[in-house]
Design a protein around this motif. Structure first.
Motif, short mmCIF file in Angstrom:
data_model
loop_
_atom_site.label_atom_id
_atom_site.label_comp_id
_atom_site.label_asym_id
_atom_site.label_seq_id
_atom_site.Cartn_x
_atom_site.Cartn_y
_atom_site.Cartn_z
N ALA B 232 0.86 -1.20 0.00
CA ALA B 232 0.00 0.00 0.00
C ALA B 232 0.89 1.24 0.00
N PRO B 233 0.66 2.16 -0.96
CA PRO B 233 1.56 3.32 -1.05
C PRO B 233 1.40 4.33 0.06
N ARG B 234 0.26 4.30 0.73
CA ARG B 234 0.09 5.22 1.86
C ARG B 234 -0.61 4.50 3.00
N THR B 235 -0.24 4.86 4.19
CA THR B 235 -0.81 4.20 5.35
C THR B 235 -0.65 5.11 6.56
N ARG B 331 -6.44 9.09 13.10
CA ARG B 331 -7.79 8.93 12.54
C ARG B 331 -8.79 8.79 13.68
N ARG B 332 -9.97 9.31 13.47
CA ARG B 332 -11.00 9.27 14.51
C ARG B 332 -12.18 8.42 14.06
N ILE B 333 -12.62 7.57 14.95
CA ILE B 333 -13.76 6.69 14.68
C ILE B 333 -14.88 7.06 15.64
N MET B 356 -2.57 6.02 16.62
CA MET B 356 -3.03 6.58 15.34
C MET B 356 -4.53 6.48 15.15
N VAL B 357 -5.19 5.73 15.98
CA VAL B 357 -6.65 5.60 15.86
C VAL B 357 -7.29 5.97 17.19
N GLN B 358 -8.19 6.93 17.14
CA GLN B 358 -8.88 7.37 18.35
C GLN B 358 -10.37 7.03 18.22
N VAL B 581 -10.37 2.81 8.83
CA VAL B 581 -10.06 4.23 8.62
C VAL B 581 -8.87 4.52 7.71
N SER B 582 -8.02 3.54 7.45
CA SER B 582 -6.76 3.83 6.75
C SER B 582 -6.95 4.47 5.39
#
Lengths: 262, 771
Positions: B232-235, B331-333, B356-358, B581-582
């Motif tokens: 994956a080119p971005r993460t 990232r926010r969920i 990285m995930v909230q 979310v990625s």
């Protein structure tokens, strides 16, 4: 000597009759208990911790021992309030969790009383340690004064040797997760009805304490120098002040909600 | 031999058209053939009673067949059969001879380099023969085509081969020249990924046949080559990524080889993952997956390598480079839960370790209370679930727990649908007593978004009947698609991963999620206490986003009933929520077709721009600010793509080798105030590498050369057969041609057939004893 046998039989019969009368019309009369019977699948099980008391020789841990104090009425009243006031799914009967069994891991909430008498084998201490660190929540209640505290901590240090015990502040999330509890006071046992005393032994000041994990989550909520169990159990007594029962119910609902959200 | 019997070269028959030159109509010929057959049949039939007994059977009809054939052939000859074919005019056409001048032509295969073989073959009479009838133009090709005066100018040192670009350039530059045919001498080791249809169309439009001459071995004797590595080119920073590595080998079947992923962004390369595999059969494409953690935020250059092994002929094709951009924005969920339950607590706990995930959550603790966690300020979610797009679209992911569809207004349900479809967010639905079909979601506005067709009736949710009774357990196991998934990978080895899932503690509850929709992926299943297999985890892409169902609320037992320190529960949920979310885009999404540019600096920048409500913003002003090696800095204005609102593009050239960082920003004037407001920005990275491409695909790509020749009307030739090429070249419809008509009645094969038919009839009669 001829009267010995008839008198003995009469005594037995009278005792049975008195027992039956007390059972039918005594303090627990017309009370429906969510205790025993078939299990009903639930999200939340009200679970009381069964442990071995220090004065129980040979590891006896029957229903007359310390862990069962106020059981089942205190727990029963709590479960009624829980079902009435929250959306927590809890249709199952009262549940007793034996520290000897790995089934403790099926119930992430447990309540323990008289914890100044608890003793653990190494296996039990490890099981309780793992339970708490994996996400379990333990609420302890009904022990009073310096000696009780020392005995409680002796067991606690066997389970969690390295985490500090801290005093919970009013602003702590556990007092705002369901009800905003800004004022707390000592919750006495039913002895208060006859004596007017809110304390027992030298436990004059209520201690709202906790042990947290490394992320700050409360694993053990400690209610020292008070007796919430009695406040639930005697909530329907006209002599026991409502303000104690009210606070006790709000506290336990907050503790359960906290356990299910943190 | 062919021309001995058929008089003309094979190409005449392949490219020519058959014709009958006789003046009488063709239908007369058909009638006469039928008539001849009928007359012969009548004659044989009428005399059959007088014939010898042996002939009163099928033998009579064999004789009839042979006589009819003979008559038909004679009749066809009377109609003057001929063939018409286009032929290049002598001395008026040009034959373009292209010789590959890339570095792969310097490889010595059999008695000299490939280029030396090509030169030798051409000089050994082929060029002279062509020159007798046509003009010859010599070209060297690599990334383009350049005319040369002599074959001595070839050096075999160019860093790349782009056959498509070279042919396209040649076609454009010779558009006013009478090119009769192209002779392409190459190993076919193209670095651009093939020859696109546009080039083929251009050649076919001019009817130019391309005769390809293949040089070099079709495969090495001892070599391992990495064909591709997909990452994956971005993460997000600290993400667990999968590198899907494809490779093939010759000469090492069954040998163990080490494959590794290294981070070479800094001076000190760091090994991210390594694995030993056994090589498969010779020439077979083998795919292996390596899991690794990308580490902290920033642009990462990764090297994927295999081996090398002892005796390898080419070790430069054992390493590939990929660029990954690890974002630093958390990232926010939004997690909506309809009741306090253990799954909620344990999902939140799993995410505590993932910075990285909230999770921002709202939990209905009582009928009139909502408990909020993870909110950024007291106003967030104070009015409950968002009702405006800008409020909901601020999140990158959405989890719906045990909460009824009726809890949401129709407008909010539509907003959830738009969240996935338009905003590109990730939606995850959990099982629960108020979830999925039991929560009425089968009749909601989001049914299209869901990866399954939910059951039509409620009663699909079941709890563990009695945790203390070990007879009613629901367990989980992986589906095939889940074995390699980054969501469900608990251990790196696929087989061990499948086995690991079977050892997970049982689920506290389960819910029937229904039937997966076409295009959905089932990653895991549940085995219910009754032995039914229900799907546990199903995912699908929808619109710009994605959706998933995790059909249980009881996976918390994976944490509580596993040994202390077991990471399965937390790892699974972290991976699942990262998937949620990625890939959620921002208001600006910048991209390039390939993040590693091999020997070619042309960059096609693209950007998709959306406004605050994630509608396309065609009136935005979009700029790309590019920073490159040695102080390269450029500001490129991107222009709208016609007929594609919200899409912008720009072409730029990366002149120097090295890593490039590009920030694309989009602005738009507020129509009410006139002030310019930024819509968003995005960062992407790409890298130019020179001199690498020629290390790969060094074997002769015969398949490509055959396809090119067939598609253009040419032919693939081996060097040893090149002498025949000269006779093939004239028959082309390109350049200056004349159409010739050639008689067929006097072909030697015709007389052979006539004789054969008569002789066969006599021989058969003799054999049957009637002569």
């Amino acid at each position: 000597m001829k009267l010995v046998r008839p008198l003995f039989i009469l005594t037995i019969l009278l005792s049975l009759a008195a027992g039956l009368f007390a059972f039918q019309f005594g303090g627990f009369r017309r009370q429906q208990y969510y205790y025993g019977g078939a299990n009903v699948p639930s999200e939340f099980y009200w679970s009381r911790l069964q442990y071995t008391s220090s004065y129980a020789n040979g590891g006896f841990r029957g229903y007359s021992q310390s862990w069962a104090r106020d059981f089942p009425k205190a727990d029963n009243d709590c479960l009624i309030v829980l079902r009435r006031l929250t959306r927590i799914n809890s249709p199952s009967p009262l549940n007793v969790v034996d520290l000897n069994s790995d089934h403790i891991f099926d119930y992430p909430w447990i309540y323990a009383v008289d914890v100044n008498t608890w003793t653990f084998t190494d296996e039990e201490a490890k099981r309780l340690h793992d339970y708490l660190y994996k996400g379990g929540f333990l609420m302890v209640d009904d022990f009073h004064g310096t000696d009780d505290w020392e005995h409680f901590m002796a067991g606690m240090r066997q389970v969690i040797p390295d985490r500090p015990v801290e005093d919970l502040q009013d602003a702590d999330e556990i007092y705002h997760v369901f009800y905003n509890i800004d004022e707390k006071f000592q919750i006495p046992s039913e002895v208060y009805v006859n004596t007017g005393r809110t304390y027992e032994k030298d436990g004059y000041v209520p201690k709202w304490r906790a042990i947290r994990n490394e992320h700050g989550r409360i694993m053990v909520a400690i209610c020292a120098n008070m007796h919430l169990g009695d406040a639930w159990e005697w909530a329907d007594s006209p002599e026991y002040p409502e303000k104690f029962s009210g606070l006790a119910f709000r506290i336990v609902l907050n503790y359960i909600t906290y356990a299910m959200t943190h | 031999m062919f021309e001995f019997f058929f008089k003309y070269p094979r190409a005449v028959y392949e490219r020519g058209h058959f014709a009958l030159l006789g003046a009488w109509p063709h239908w007369v010929l058909a009638v006469m053939i039928v008539g001849a057959g009928a007359v012969l049949a009548w004659m044989i039939r009428s005399r059959l009673n007088e014939a010898a007994p042996v002939m009163r059977s099928w033998r009579a009809w064999v004789i009839w067949g042979m006589q009819t054939l003979l008559a038909a052939l004679v009749l066809v000859l009377l109609w003057q059969p001929a063939i018409t074919v286009a032929e290049l005019r002598r001395q008026q056409n040009i034959i373009a001879v292209l010789v590959d001048d890339s570095r792969s032509m310097a490889i010595a295969d059999e008695g000299g380099t490939r280029q030396a073989q090509a030169v030798k073959t051409l000089e050994n009479g082929v060029l002279d023969s062509i020159n007798k009838s046509f003009q010859t133009h010599l070209y060297r090709i690599d990334s383009g085509a350049a005319r040369i005066g002599s074959l001595k100018e070839l050096q075999a040192g160019a860093p790349s081969t782009r056959l498509g670009d070279s042919l396209k350039q040649l076609s454009e530059e010779t558009s006013d020249l009478p090119i009769g045919a192209i002779v392409l001498c190459t190993d076919g080791a193209d670095n651009s990924g093939g020859i696109d249809a546009e080039v083929i169309s251009a050649l076919r439009a001019r009817h130019i046949p391309v005769h390809t001459v293949g040089f070099g071995r079709e495969h090495a004797e001892h070599d391992v080559e990495l064909d591709d590595a997909v990452i994956a080119p971005r993460t997000l920073a600290d993400s667990r990524l999968a590198a899907k590595v494809t490779l093939h080998q010759y000469g090492y079947s069954g040998t163990a080889i080490n494959i590794a992923v290294r981070d070479v962004s800094s001076g000190q390369p760091k090994v991210l993952a390594t694995r030993t595999i056994n090589l498969g059969a010779n020439g077979n494409i083998q795919t292996e997956t390596l899991m690794f953690n990308i580490g902290g935020a920033g642009a990462k250059t990764l090297q994927i390598s295999a081996g090398p092994l002892a005796g390898e002929q080419n070790t430069a094709n054992n390493t590939l480079t990929r660029v990954v951009n690890a974002g630093s924005d958390a990232r926010r969920i939004l997690y909506v839960e309809g009741e306090p339950r253990w799954e909620y607590k344990f999902i939140r706990e799993a995410e505590e370790d993932d910075r990285m995930v909230q999770i921002v959550s709202m939990d209905r603790t009582s009928p009139n209370k909502i408990y909020r966690q993870g909110i950024a300020d007291p106003k967030e979610l104070a009015d409950g679930f968002p009702s405006r797009p800008e409020d909901l679209f601020a999140y990158q992911g959405l989890i719906l727990g045990s909460v009824e569809a009726a809890y949401f207004t129709p407008g909010q349900q539509q907003l959830i649908r738009d969240f996935v479809d338009r905003r590109g967010g990730g939606l995850l639905l959990l099982g629960g007593q108020y979830a999925l079909a039991d929560g009425g979601w089968n009749a909601s506005a989001i049914v299209d978004v869901l990866p399954t067709i939910l059951p039509t009736q409620p009663g699909t949710f079941h709890r563990e009947a009695d945790p203390r009774n070990g007879t009613t357990h629901a367990t989980a196991e992986l589906e095939t698609a889940g074995v390699d998934s980054t969501i469900t990978r608990l251990v790196d080895d696929p087989k061990a991963n499948s086995a690991r899932w079977k050892t997970l503690p049982y689920l506290m509850d389960y819910e029937d999620p229904g039937t997966p929709k076409p295009g959905a992926s089932v990653l895991a299943d549940m085995i219910t206490p009754e032995g039914r297999k229900l799907h546990l985890l199903i995912t699908q892409n929808f619109g710009r986003g994605r959706s998933a169902i995790m059909a249980t609320g009881g996976s918390w037992r994976w944490q509580m009933s596993s040994p202390l320190g077991d990471t399965a529960h937390h790892l699974f949920w972290q991976q699942l929520l990262r998937w949620v979310v990625s890939d959620t885009p921002g208001h600006v999404v910048a991209s390039v077709p390939a993040q590693v540019l091999l020997d070619n600096g042309a960059v096609n920048l693209a950007a998709e721009v959306r406004d605050q409500q994630y509608n396309p913003a065609p009136d935005a002003k979009v700029e790309a600010h590019i920073l490159g090696p040695s102080g390269v800095s450029a500001l490129v204005e991107m222009t709208p793509v016609p007929d594609n609102p919200g899409h912008f593009q720009a072409v730029w050239s990366a002149a120097k080798t090295g890593a490039y960082l590009t920030e694309v920003t989009a602005q738009r004037a507020d129509p009410s105030t006139g002030t310019v407001k930024e819509l968003g920005r995005d960062v992407l990275t790409f890298q130019r590498m020179d001199g690498v491409a020629e290390n790969f695909h060094t074997e002769q790509n015969r398949e490509l050369l055959e396809r090119l020749a067939t598609a253009t009307g040419g032919q693939y030739w081996k060097p040893s057969e090149l002498g025949k090429l000269v006779s093939r070249i004239p028959y082309s419809e390109a350049g200056v041609t004349m159409r010739e008509t050639r008689d067929l009645w006097n072909l030697p094969i015709v007389f052979v057939v006539l004789f054969f038919l008569r002789f066969s009839e006599w021989w058969l009669r003799r054999k049957w004893g009637i002569v």
